[in-house]
Design a protein around this motif. Sequence first.
Motif, PDB file in Angstrom:
ATOM      1  N   SER A 242      38.889  38.728  31.899  1.00  6.65           N
ATOM      2  CA  SER A 242      37.978  39.332  33.337  1.00  6.65           C
ATOM      3  C   SER A 242      38.832  40.337  33.574  1.00  6.65           C
ATOM      4  N   LEU A 243      38.311  41.376  34.137  1.00 11.57           N
ATOM      5  CA  LEU A 243      38.892  42.400  35.114  1.00 11.57           C
ATOM      6  C   LEU A 243      39.536  41.976  36.181  1.00 11.57           C
ATOM      7  N   ALA A 244      39.298  40.846  36.689  1.00  9.17           N
ATOM      8  CA  ALA A 244      39.671  40.394  37.861  1.00  9.17           C
ATOM      9  C   ALA A 244      40.972  39.483  37.480  1.00  9.17           C
TER      10      ALA A 244
ATOM     11  N   VAL B 213      31.196  43.914  29.594  1.00  6.18           N
ATOM     12  CA  VAL B 213      31.662  43.729  30.853  1.00  6.18           C
ATOM     13  C   VAL B 213      30.525  43.745  31.888  1.00  6.18           C
TER      14      VAL B 213
ATOM     15  N   GLU C  42      31.405  43.283  38.122  1.00  7.86           N
ATOM     16  CA  GLU C  42      32.949  43.282  37.981  1.00  7.86           C
ATOM     17  C   GLU C  42      33.724  44.539  37.728  1.00  7.86           C
TER      18      GLU C  42
ATOM     19  N   ASP D 164      33.888  46.317  41.008  1.00  6.00           N
ATOM     20  CA  ASP D 164      35.198  45.752  41.813  1.00  6.00           C
ATOM     21  C   ASP D 164      36.203  46.360  41.420  1.00  6.00           C
ATOM     22  N   TRP D 165      36.545  46.350  40.073  1.00  6.70           N
ATOM     23  CA  TRP D 165      37.761  46.737  39.602  1.00  6.70           C
ATOM     24  C   TRP D 165      38.143  48.458  39.902  1.00  6.70           C
TER      25      TRP D 165
END
Lengths: 266, 251
Positions: free
Chosen positions: B98-100, B139, B143, B146-147
């Motif tokens: 995840s990019l998070a 993706v 997400e 947000d990134w």
Amino acid sequence: MDLDSNLGFPVWDAHFHNWNDFAHVTALRTHLDRHRIQHVNLLGPLHGGYTPTPGNIESSNAHTQAFRDALPDRVAAYCYLNPEHEAQAVAEWQRCRAAGFVGIKLWVALKCDDPRYLRVIEKIAADRCPILIHTWDKAEGQNLPGESTAQDFARMARLFPETRFIMAHIGGRYERSIAAIRDLANVTVDYAGSPNELGAYETALAELGPDRILFGTDVHDYLACAERVLEATPDPVIRRKIFFHNMAALTPQAFRQPSLTPPLAS
Amino acid sequence: MKIDCTLLSGPCPFRQLPALQQASLPARSLESGLFLPFEGLFYHRPHAGVAVALERDRAALFHAPTHPTIGERPLPEWREPHGRVRSILLAPGLHHYSLAAPEVNEVVTEAAMLGLPVVLFQHLCDPRLMPEWLHCRPVPIPEIIDWVLTAPPCRLVLSHFFPHELQALLPAIIERPDLWVELGAYSGGEGWWEKTFTQYRGEHHFTRWLYGTGAPLRYSTRLAFTDAALHAGYTPEHFDTNARHCYGLGL
């Protein structure tokens, strides 16, 4: 190549649809004029999804006919059929043929080696018009239930050696699909609506020769599709064949007046 | 327009294509752009694949696929101004993270310190040709938004996105001043590039476009792209200038 889209020789887009941005004749006329495309095979808006009803088929063909009537010297009309409805498919082709349609378009209602499909082809093949069939060799598990692979296509085409078929999209995964139809002289390919990969035309030229390849866009970017052909060969004779003369050879009676093009230099 | 910012190289594990044969790489002009090695995407540790590519093609410039959540970080030697690694490339859909994940922005920070942009790479190829066993999942757009909006200062590049995804990302694209958008791998159909260039420039004053195709698996050609750009008021040099600025080429 001149950036005003003039290739310097005629272009026949073998695979186009009157849908989305091209749902109106004006848009198609503008597109053809802008890029100086002389002719286009109009395959219809394909109403009704993957398994159209007879009504969907008839409305799709009615739209195609309207475009042909508005642009009789530019549009070659192809009759869309669904072989699930065998009797209607044959009758619809006969009606369209009488109205001047010059080819047949088949999509994904049935795989092309289905017995119903074969019976329809047997009945319409006598008119000796080219039959263009959507063919895609997708990665495992992705083909629609009625979507033919190149192997399905080859099995069918072998049964009708006198009938001229067009394997649309070069079958998708060109490195496998071209091999499947290499030895079938009655099969020509178009590379339209495919990923437009570098190497596809080159492989087709090496495996099939210059006389069995058609240029088409499937309403994708015309210049991107055209430049692939230019990248594949510097030979002007081969370029002319791919862009125009191979399609003209398949449907010499497509237009009321012969195309005003110079003969292909040998 | 000379620079293609993303050219694929090396052996592809799911397609046997002559255009990807190793022998053909030197023939693909080394001044034509940056290469993304398949080894870097498919080795268990991407940096091991990057090392193989750097050794094999000693004059080419590369994107360096990097897997943050298995501990990979930009290598200090990649700071060299004339080094052959010109970006850190993240492929979360292919590498399944995840990019998070906090490691992602650690990589962004370190890339920025080395002067390298970070490329977010979305779709390797046409989905119809992507084998099931890759489990490549794009993706999700939220997400990515947000990134993009929270990643540390760094040149970011969106690469290999579908047209409808870019449209959904538009608010984030115009919000972030150090974000670049690469086009050329996919198209929204006849006329889409010209419409997009015109819209972004006229309505949003966005001009940070890069030309990158993912050749040979890719859609675009220089002629088509140039034609669209000219009709939208750009010069072909605009894209090369952007590429040089974003990737530090010719510096």
